[in-house]
Design a protein around this motif. Sequence first.
Motif, short mmCIF file in Angstrom:
data_model
loop_
_atom_site.label_atom_id
_atom_site.label_comp_id
_atom_site.label_asym_id
_atom_site.label_seq_id
_atom_site.Cartn_x
_atom_site.Cartn_y
_atom_site.Cartn_z
N ALA A 237 3.36 -12.69 -1.09
CA ALA A 237 2.64 -12.10 0.05
C ALA A 237 2.20 -10.67 -0.26
O ALA A 237 1.05 -10.30 -0.01
CB ALA A 237 3.52 -12.13 1.30
N VAL A 238 3.10 -9.87 -0.79
CA VAL A 238 2.77 -8.48 -1.09
C VAL A 238 1.73 -8.39 -2.20
O VAL A 238 0.80 -7.59 -2.13
CB VAL A 238 4.05 -7.67 -1.44
N ASN A 239 1.84 -9.23 -3.22
CA ASN A 239 0.84 -9.23 -4.29
C ASN A 239 -0.54 -9.59 -3.76
O ASN A 239 -1.55 -9.03 -4.19
CB ASN A 239 1.25 -10.15 -5.43
N GLU A 240 -0.61 -10.53 -2.83
CA GLU A 240 -1.89 -10.89 -2.20
C GLU A 240 -2.47 -9.70 -1.45
O GLU A 240 -3.67 -9.43 -1.53
CB GLU A 240 -1.71 -12.08 -1.25
N ILE A 241 -1.63 -8.99 -0.74
CA ILE A 241 -2.10 -7.79 -0.02
C ILE A 241 -2.64 -6.78 -1.02
O ILE A 241 -3.74 -6.24 -0.84
CB ILE A 241 -0.96 -7.17 0.82
N LEU A 242 -1.88 -6.51 -2.07
CA LEU A 242 -2.30 -5.51 -3.05
C LEU A 242 -3.57 -5.91 -3.79
O LEU A 242 -4.43 -5.07 -4.05
CB LEU A 242 -1.17 -5.25 -4.05
N GLU A 243 -3.70 -7.18 -4.12
CA GLU A 243 -4.88 -7.63 -4.87
C GLU A 243 -6.14 -7.66 -4.03
O GLU A 243 -7.24 -7.48 -4.54
CB GLU A 243 -4.62 -9.03 -5.45
N ASN A 244 -6.00 -7.89 -2.74
CA ASN A 244 -7.17 -8.09 -1.89
C ASN A 244 -7.44 -6.96 -0.92
O ASN A 244 -8.48 -6.98 -0.25
CB ASN A 244 -7.03 -9.41 -1.12
N PHE A 245 -6.57 -5.99 -0.82
CA PHE A 245 -6.74 -4.95 0.19
C PHE A 245 -8.05 -4.18 0.02
O PHE A 245 -8.74 -3.91 0.99
CB PHE A 245 -5.56 -3.98 0.21
N GLY A 246 -8.41 -3.86 -1.19
CA GLY A 246 -9.66 -3.13 -1.43
C GLY A 246 -10.89 -3.91 -1.00
O GLY A 246 -11.89 -3.32 -0.61
N LEU A 247 -10.81 -5.22 -1.05
CA LEU A 247 -11.92 -6.06 -0.63
C LEU A 247 -12.08 -6.06 0.89
O LEU A 247 -13.17 -6.30 1.41
CB LEU A 247 -11.71 -7.51 -1.10
N CYS B 83 -7.04 5.99 3.57
CA CYS B 83 -6.15 5.08 4.30
C CYS B 83 -5.78 3.87 3.44
O CYS B 83 -4.65 3.40 3.45
CB CYS B 83 -6.78 4.63 5.60
N ALA B 84 -6.76 3.37 2.69
CA ALA B 84 -6.49 2.25 1.80
C ALA B 84 -5.50 2.66 0.72
O ALA B 84 -4.60 1.90 0.36
CB ALA B 84 -7.79 1.75 1.17
N HIS B 85 -5.65 3.88 0.23
CA HIS B 85 -4.73 4.40 -0.78
C HIS B 85 -3.30 4.46 -0.23
O HIS B 85 -2.36 4.04 -0.90
CB HIS B 85 -5.17 5.79 -1.25
N LEU B 86 -3.15 4.96 1.00
CA LEU B 86 -1.82 5.06 1.59
C LEU B 86 -1.20 3.67 1.82
O LEU B 86 -0.01 3.47 1.57
CB LEU B 86 -1.87 5.82 2.92
N THR B 87 -2.01 2.73 2.25
CA THR B 87 -1.51 1.38 2.48
C THR B 87 -1.12 0.73 1.16
O THR B 87 -0.07 0.08 1.06
CB THR B 87 -2.56 0.53 3.20
N THR B 88 -1.94 0.90 0.15
CA THR B 88 -1.63 0.35 -1.17
C THR B 88 -0.34 0.96 -1.71
O THR B 88 0.53 0.25 -2.23
CB THR B 88 -2.79 0.60 -2.15
N LYS B 89 -0.19 2.26 -1.55
CA LYS B 89 1.03 2.96 -2.00
C LYS B 89 2.26 2.40 -1.26
O LYS B 89 3.29 2.15 -1.86
CB LYS B 89 0.89 4.46 -1.75
N TYR B 90 2.13 2.21 0.06
CA TYR B 90 3.21 1.66 0.87
C TYR B 90 3.63 0.28 0.36
O TYR B 90 4.81 0.02 0.14
CB TYR B 90 2.75 1.58 2.33
#
Length: 81
Positions: free
Chosen positions: A40-50, A59-66
């Motif tokens: 689940a977390v890998n999916e978030i990290l791989e697709n968040f920028g999209l 904000c995307a940077h902070l979420t990715t860091k989290y």
Amino acid sequence: MKLTPKEKAEELINSYRNSIMSFLSDRMKDENAKKCALIAVNEILENFGLLTAGKDHYCAHLTTKYYEEVKQEILTYGVNK
């Protein structure tokens, strides 16, 4: 209130653990729950920028860091049990 990365990792693991078949041992449930949480977390990290204005957006940077921190907590979950 926002969960800490450790709290979020535990929340994800516990939610998957509760869905895993009851005939498995606790150790097997924990390992399978960790795998599910990592997926689940890998999916978030791989697709968040999209899904946002891009990974360079603050904000995307902070979420990715989290979620990178959540991932590390998942990886170390149960190591010192």
